[in-house]
Write an enzyme that holds these catalytic residues in place. Structure first.
Site, short mmCIF file in Angstrom:
data_model
loop_
_atom_site.label_atom_id
_atom_site.label_comp_id
_atom_site.label_asym_id
_atom_site.label_seq_id
_atom_site.Cartn_x
_atom_site.Cartn_y
_atom_site.Cartn_z
N TRP A 130 -12.82 -1.64 5.64
CA TRP A 130 -14.09 -2.39 5.71
C TRP A 130 -15.10 -1.66 4.82
O TRP A 130 -15.27 -0.44 4.94
CB TRP A 130 -14.56 -2.40 7.17
CG TRP A 130 -15.83 -3.14 7.44
CD1 TRP A 130 -16.18 -4.39 7.02
CD2 TRP A 130 -16.91 -2.66 8.25
NE1 TRP A 130 -17.41 -4.72 7.52
CE2 TRP A 130 -17.89 -3.69 8.28
CE3 TRP A 130 -17.16 -1.50 8.97
CZ2 TRP A 130 -19.08 -3.56 8.97
CZ3 TRP A 130 -18.34 -1.38 9.66
CH2 TRP A 130 -19.29 -2.40 9.66
N ASP A 211 -11.76 2.35 15.34
CA ASP A 211 -12.71 1.25 15.25
C ASP A 211 -12.04 0.03 15.87
O ASP A 211 -11.01 -0.45 15.38
CB ASP A 211 -13.06 1.00 13.77
CG ASP A 211 -14.16 -0.04 13.61
OD1 ASP A 211 -14.52 -0.69 14.62
OD2 ASP A 211 -14.65 -0.22 12.48
N LYS A 246 -17.75 -10.11 18.14
CA LYS A 246 -16.78 -11.17 17.86
C LYS A 246 -16.21 -11.76 19.14
O LYS A 246 -16.18 -12.96 19.31
CB LYS A 246 -15.62 -10.65 17.01
CG LYS A 246 -15.95 -9.53 16.07
CD LYS A 246 -16.59 -9.99 14.78
CE LYS A 246 -17.02 -8.78 13.98
NZ LYS A 246 -17.49 -9.08 12.67
C1 LMR Z 1 -17.30 -8.38 8.51
O1 LMR Z 1 -16.50 -7.51 8.14
O2 LMR Z 1 -17.48 -9.43 7.88
C2 LMR Z 1 -18.08 -8.19 9.78
O3 LMR Z 1 -17.67 -7.04 10.43
C3 LMR Z 1 -19.53 -8.29 9.60
C4 LMR Z 1 -20.11 -7.11 8.91
O4 LMR Z 1 -21.02 -6.50 9.47
O5 LMR Z 1 -19.69 -6.77 7.79
#
Ligand code: LMR
Length: 400
Positions: A130, A211, A246
């Site tokens: 991420w 996470d 979520k």
């Molecule tokens: C995402 O990855 O789209 C979500 O977790 C929202 C974010 O905060 O990035």
């Protein structure tokens, strides 16, 4: 003050939402940010959340501060959900939980806590991960390294590369792991693989930081906890950042948690004292509403059951969209094996679409996909799936 300062770039995920909102094309489709959409492209408030809010409205009698760590009833319910009510970690008191503002807040509190005691540690992130993981931990002052995770050829887990990298992580470094529904790839470990990774963590002495933002979006609330359960069974220190954005649809209430698990209840007490000191200087104490909603639902058997049903409906709709996307692409003769899309889990698919294709889809079709090709399957509906498949077929056939 700002005359000689360059503007910061837009956020790679949330910035897309801003651009999407300003797009005037009536056919626009947002497959960017990880937010659930129903068949009408709305992000609904769950019925069970409405029911809990009604109860709270009647019975809430004060808006005074919560404790620094949040409501203790919330912490208890979070632990039961994370590990299962009968897990030894929950009953022994060797885990402590604080209410943090969302999963991101939990990660940052954890980062600040660890920086105090492991100032020279590195944080190891999966390749890929991420985008915001990098920002959160570099801003907390850590250097980053990557461990092997995803094989872009086979579009599946490269477990061998993962094990090789994790065996070489020095003791005292921090390893950030996605407990389920890996973001962005949708590629997960099975229970046996988690056991192996947890054993490596124990043997090598690195600090696992899990996470856990998508519990219930993989196979179900119980099935999805296998990573945290395996780490709990080792008896080592580790951390879990969790989120209810979520699975309760409580995105804007910023409701998440940081749980610190220690070998003994006495050590957990020390961890809690430092968690409180860390939080006090960032946001003092958490916002109450989202946590009250979650604790109300999880502690009431009827509401809990209703929540599991609504969560299952979200999960199943996303799975149906995975199937529809694969069928839609093969029906249009797009060459290639897209079966990996149905094998991936959670909200996302790492589609394999190049950055050029992603840019074309946005510029020509108002279809928004995160750079790197991550698609939020929950943004697909039976109303827009043909439009999206036509667009992908058009650009991929012109490129081949
Ligand atoms: C995402 O990855 O789209 C979500 O977790 C929202 C974010 O905060 O990035």
């Amino acid at each position: 003050m700002w005359q000689n300062i360059e503007a910061a770039p837009a956020d790679s995920i949330l910035g897309l939402t801003d651009a999407f909102k300003n797009d005037q094309n009536p056919q626009k489709v947002n497959l960017g940010v990880g937010v659930y959409k129903d068949e009408k492209s709305n992000t609904p408030i769950l019925g069970v959340v409405k029911a809990a809010e009604k109860l709270l409205l009647e019975k809430e009698s004060s808006k005074s501060y919560l404790p620094i760590s949040g409501d203790p009833a919330y912490a208890r319910e979070v632990q039961k959900l994370l590990f299962g009510a009968s897990n030894e970690v929950v009953t022994s008191g060797r885990a402590v939980t604080v209410h943090a503002p969302g999963g991101t807040g939990a990660l940052r509190v954890g980062g600040d806590l660890l920086k105090k005691f492991y100032p020279d540690a590195k944080v190891w992130i999966s390749q890929p991960t991420w985008a915001n993981h990098k920002g959160v931990f570099t801003t907390a002052g850590f250097g980053l390294s990557e461990y092997g995770y995803y094989d872009s050829e086979s579009k599946s887990l490269d477990f061998k590369a993962m094990v090789t990298s994790l065996e070489a992580v020095p003791a005292g470094d921090i390893v950030l792991l996605h407990a389920c529904c890996h973001n962005p790839s949708g590629v997960d470990l099975n229970a046996e693989q988690w056991r192996e990774v947890a054993a490596i963590g124990k043997e090598k002495g690195w600090i696992p930081f899990l996470d856990f933002a998508y519990q219930g979006f993989g196979d179900g609330v119980d099935e999805d906890r296998c990573a945290v359960v395996e780490f709990a069974a080792t008896g080592i220190d580790f951390l879990v950042a969790s989120s209810f954005s979520k699975n309760f649809g409580l995105y804007n209430e910023r409701v998440g948690a940081l749980t610190v698990i220690s070998p003994s209840a006495a050590e957990a007490g020390v961890a809690m004292s430092h968690l409180k000191a860390t939080i006090r200087v960032i946001y003092s104490n958490p916002p109450a509403h989202g946590g009250l909603v979650v604790a109300t639902i999880l502690s009431d058997p009827d509401l809990h059951k209703l929540w599991l049903e609504e969560l299952a409906a979200m999960r199943e709709r996303i799975k149906a969209m995975r199937v529809a996307l694969v069928e839609g692409l093969s029906k249009r003769g797009v060459s290639g094996d897209f079966s990996y899309i149905t094998a991936q889990r959670g909200m996302f698919s790492f589609s394999g679409l190049s950055d050029d294709v992603v840019a074309w889809l946005r510029a020509n079709k108002s279809i928004y996909v995160v750079g790197g090709g991550r698609i939020n399957l929950a943004g697909l509906t039976s109303a827009n799936i043909d439009y999206v498949c036509d667009a992908i077929a058009e650009i991929l056939s012109s490129a081949s």
